[in-house]
Design a protein around this motif. Structure first.
Motif, PDB file in Angstrom:
ATOM      1  N   PHE A  40     -35.407-127.352  28.109  1.00 40.39           N
ATOM      2  CA  PHE A  40     -36.800-127.165  28.505  1.00 40.39           C
ATOM      3  C   PHE A  40     -37.426-126.097  27.627  1.00 40.39           C
ATOM      4  CE2 PHE A  40     -34.565-128.767  32.205  1.00 40.39           C
ATOM      5  CZ  PHE A  40     -35.383-129.809  32.586  1.00 40.39           C
ATOM      6  N   LYS A  41     -38.747-126.100  27.595  1.00 36.27           N
ATOM      7  CA  LYS A  41     -39.470-125.168  26.734  1.00 36.27           C
ATOM      8  C   LYS A  41     -40.604-124.526  27.517  1.00 36.27           C
ATOM      9  CE  LYS A  41     -41.342-123.650  22.682  1.00 36.27           C
ATOM     10  NZ  LYS A  41     -41.953-124.493  21.651  1.00 36.27           N
ATOM     11  N   ILE A  42     -40.730-123.206  27.349  1.00 38.74           N
ATOM     12  CA  ILE A  42     -41.918-122.520  27.869  1.00 38.74           C
ATOM     13  C   ILE A  42     -42.498-121.684  26.736  1.00 38.74           C
ATOM     14  CG2 ILE A  42     -40.553-120.578  28.822  1.00 38.74           C
ATOM     15  CD1 ILE A  42     -42.730-120.365  31.032  1.00 38.74           C
ATOM     16  N   SER A  75     -37.895-125.064  11.469  1.00 37.24           N
ATOM     17  CA  SER A  75     -39.162-124.978  10.734  1.00 37.24           C
ATOM     18  C   SER A  75     -40.373-124.847  11.661  1.00 37.24           C
ATOM     19  CB  SER A  75     -39.346-126.209   9.860  1.00 37.24           C
ATOM     20  OG  SER A  75     -39.547-127.356  10.655  1.00 37.24           O
ATOM     21  N   ASP A  76     -40.272-125.419  12.885  1.00 36.27           N
ATOM     22  CA  ASP A  76     -41.448-125.497  13.762  1.00 36.27           C
ATOM     23  C   ASP A  76     -42.581-126.253  13.069  1.00 36.27           C
ATOM     24  OD1 ASP A  76     -43.071-125.180  15.965  1.00 36.27           O
ATOM     25  OD2 ASP A  76     -43.476-123.057  15.620  1.00 36.27           O
ATOM     26  N   THR A  77     -42.197-127.329  12.405  1.00 35.44           N
ATOM     27  CA  THR A  77     -43.194-128.172  11.742  1.00 35.44           C
ATOM     28  C   THR A  77     -44.108-128.811  12.786  1.00 35.44           C
ATOM     29  OG1 THR A  77     -41.479-128.707  10.152  1.00 35.44           O
ATOM     30  CG2 THR A  77     -43.424-130.094  10.129  1.00 35.44           C
ATOM     31  N   GLY A 116     -33.897-128.038  14.819  1.00 32.42           N
ATOM     32  CA  GLY A 116     -33.864-127.646  16.224  1.00 32.42           C
ATOM     33  C   GLY A 116     -35.204-127.372  16.874  1.00 32.42           C
ATOM     34  N   HIS A 117     -36.285-127.355  16.088  1.00 37.66           N
ATOM     35  CA  HIS A 117     -37.591-127.015  16.677  1.00 37.66           C
ATOM     36  C   HIS A 117     -38.692-127.609  15.818  1.00 37.66           C
ATOM     37  CE1 HIS A 117     -40.407-123.611  18.369  1.00 37.66           C
ATOM     38  NE2 HIS A 117     -41.091-124.711  18.098  1.00 37.66           N
ATOM     39  N   THR A 118     -39.310-128.649  16.337  1.00 36.29           N
ATOM     40  CA  THR A 118     -40.446-129.233  15.634  1.00 36.29           C
ATOM     41  C   THR A 118     -41.383-129.870  16.652  1.00 36.29           C
ATOM     42  OG1 THR A 118     -41.101-130.716  13.853  1.00 36.29           O
ATOM     43  CG2 THR A 118     -39.256-131.421  15.219  1.00 36.29           C
ATOM     44  N   HIS A 119     -42.484-130.438  16.159  1.00 37.71           N
ATOM     45  CA  HIS A 119     -43.472-131.061  17.048  1.00 37.71           C
ATOM     46  C   HIS A 119     -43.812-132.435  16.489  1.00 37.71           C
ATOM     47  CE1 HIS A 119     -43.963-127.457  19.464  1.00 37.71           C
ATOM     48  NE2 HIS A 119     -43.793-126.797  18.324  1.00 37.71           N
ATOM     49  N   ILE A 120     -43.433-133.477  17.234  1.00 38.24           N
ATOM     50  CA  ILE A 120     -43.470-134.835  16.688  1.00 38.24           C
ATOM     51  C   ILE A 120     -44.022-135.815  17.704  1.00 38.24           C
ATOM     52  CG2 ILE A 120     -41.753-134.819  14.856  1.00 38.24           C
ATOM     53  CD1 ILE A 120     -39.590-135.062  16.851  1.00 38.24           C
ATOM     54  N   ALA A 123     -37.438-118.546  20.584  1.00 41.12           N
ATOM     55  CA  ALA A 123     -38.057-119.198  19.427  1.00 41.12           C
ATOM     56  C   ALA A 123     -38.960-118.199  18.704  1.00 41.12           C
ATOM     57  CB  ALA A 123     -38.877-120.401  19.883  1.00 41.12           C
ATOM     58  N   HIS A 124     -38.943-118.272  17.386  1.00 41.92           N
ATOM     59  CA  HIS A 124     -39.766-117.400  16.527  1.00 41.92           C
ATOM     60  C   HIS A 124     -39.211-115.980  16.475  1.00 41.92           C
ATOM     61  CE1 HIS A 124     -42.578-120.687  16.942  1.00 41.92           C
ATOM     62  NE2 HIS A 124     -42.790-120.423  18.206  1.00 41.92           N
ATOM     63  N   CYS A 125     -37.915-115.840  16.175  1.00 43.35           N
ATOM     64  CA  CYS A 125     -37.325-114.495  16.227  1.00 43.35           C
ATOM     65  C   CYS A 125     -37.879-113.571  15.152  1.00 43.35           C
ATOM     66  CB  CYS A 125     -35.798-114.569  16.175  1.00 43.35           C
ATOM     67  SG  CYS A 125     -35.090-115.112  14.615  1.00 43.35           S
TER      68      CYS A 125
END
Ligand SMILES: [Zn+2]
Length: 387
Positions: free
Chosen positions: A163-165, A278-280, A66-70, A219-221
């Motif tokens: 969306f993401k902030i 993971s927020d990879t 659910g959360h990564t950077h690609i 994100a990042h709880c």
């Protein structure tokens, strides 16, 4: 075809097969024909053209991140999607804000469309996206152009699912509240959730939570940075109240945002993430984060059970990303054959984002199927080069 001839292309035999919604499991065989799950039942081996012994293994729906950077090669933050994710057991993933409206076309053409893994994204509210960690993408508030973000979301419903902030002070300065409000109204207009990155926000978390709607995501709880979910070691009542209203919390390890010293007491107090992520990114996919199965291993070592973990890496992220409608996040007869088989690997010393370490029995993907196709896995990137 005689009575005894094989009826299935592949049968995964004897594994512990998990229900994605409840996390309950039972020992069964999983039979695949073409790109579909044909049958889940005991004793199917004789009907398989090919069989794989999964005794003692965990058989899950293909994992959903659910959360990564690609967004490799455009953003300094992006890791390669198939290499970093698919070959480590993740069949669908969400890019969380690397891409903004001005860079979306490049993401679509060069990353999302060619990838084998199914990709969706939460579009950064800044048109710049997250190009380079050194420069906060909202330090110039004029980069939040709602009409641009809305136009991209409306033209690309197959891809844009929210969306993401990033609300850290080095991204938004002291201007956080108007930026958050404009982001929320843009998300409301699109009918999509807003993911809010916390840790070093300009004000304490309850002030931020007050603004969020049901379905929005923190994100990042388990961040160990200032203004997280704990006060004096106890989960804030405002955090439980936000969850009660339908605000979601995801774990997003990241290079700097999972602290074992926050996660452990929170899990002991029963505050589990709604979604495990993971927020990879390019900064951490070779360590300390590695991949989603390592994040799962971390949380298991901190006290979560497989029964608790499995829905949070399958059905829950699939619902959040609107991928449940495509059959992601579940393992059912007649559904798509996205399957990840995990084994308990050797114990490793796993690091958090704050320099703490912990021994953990690592989960390791042994078999990965995407729409029935066998994906070649790669070894854990934390192993020594000669291992
Ligand atoms: Zn992130």
């Amino acid at each position: 075809m005689t009575e005894n001839s094989p009826r299935y292309d592949l049968v995964l035999t004897g594994g512990q097969v998990f229900d994605a919604d409840t996390g309950a499991s039972r020992v069964a065989d999983v039979a695949i024909t073409g790109d579909k799950v044909a049958r889940i039942a005991p004793d199917l081996a004789a009907a398989g053209t090919e069989t794989i012994d999964c005794t003692g293994r965990y058989v899950l729906p293909g994992l959903v991140e659910g959360h990564t950077h690609i967004f490799a090669e455009v953003s300094k933050v992006g890791a390669p999607p198939d290499e970093a994710h698919l070959r480590r057991g993740v069949v669908a993933a969400c890019d969380a804000g690397t891409v903004g409206a001005s860079t979306f076309a490049a993401f679509e053409s060069y990353v999302a469309a060619p990838a084998q893994i199914r990709l969706v994204n939460f579009l950064n509210v800044s048109v710049l996206g997250l190009i380079d960690f050194r420069f906060g993408e909202l330090m110039n508030p004029d980069t939040l152009v709602p009409e641009d973000a809305l136009a991209v979301a409306e033209a690309n419903p197959h891809r844009v699912r929210g969306f993401k902030i990033r609300l850290s002070e080095d991204v938004v300065g002291h201007n956080w509240r108007p930026l958050l409000k404009r982001s929320l109204s843009l998300a409301a207009e699109a009918g999509l959730p807003l993911m809010v990155h916390i840790g070093e926000t300009p004000e304490p978390l309850p002030t931020v939570l007050d603004e969020l709607r049901p379905g929005d995501v923190i994100a990042h709880c388990y961040t160990g940075k200032p203004y997280g979910i704990l006060r004096d070691g106890t989960v804030l009542p405002e955090v439980y109240a936000a969850r009660e209203r339908g605000v979601l919390f995801e774990s997003a390890h990241g290079k700097s945002n999972l602290s074992f010293k926050v996660a452990k007491p929170a899990i002991e107090q029963g505050f589990l993430p709604d979604v495990i992520t993971s927020d990879t990114s390019a900064r951490n996919w070779r360590g300390p984060v590695f991949d989603l199965v390592t994040s799962m291993s971390n949380l298991r070592a901190l006290g979560m059970t497989m029964e608790q973990i499995v829905p949070r890496v399958t059905s829950a992220p699939a619902r959040l990303l609107g991928l449940d409608a495509e059959g992601y996040g579940s393992l059912v007869e007649g559904g798509p054959a996205h399957v990840t088989v995990l084994a308990d690997a050797e114990e490793a010393i796993l690091p958090d984002a704050a320099g703490n370490t912990m021994p953990a029995v690592r989960l390791e993907p042994e078999v990965v199927l995407r729409a029935g196709e066998r994906i070649a896995t790669v070894p854990w990137r934390g192993l020594p080069a000669d291992a």
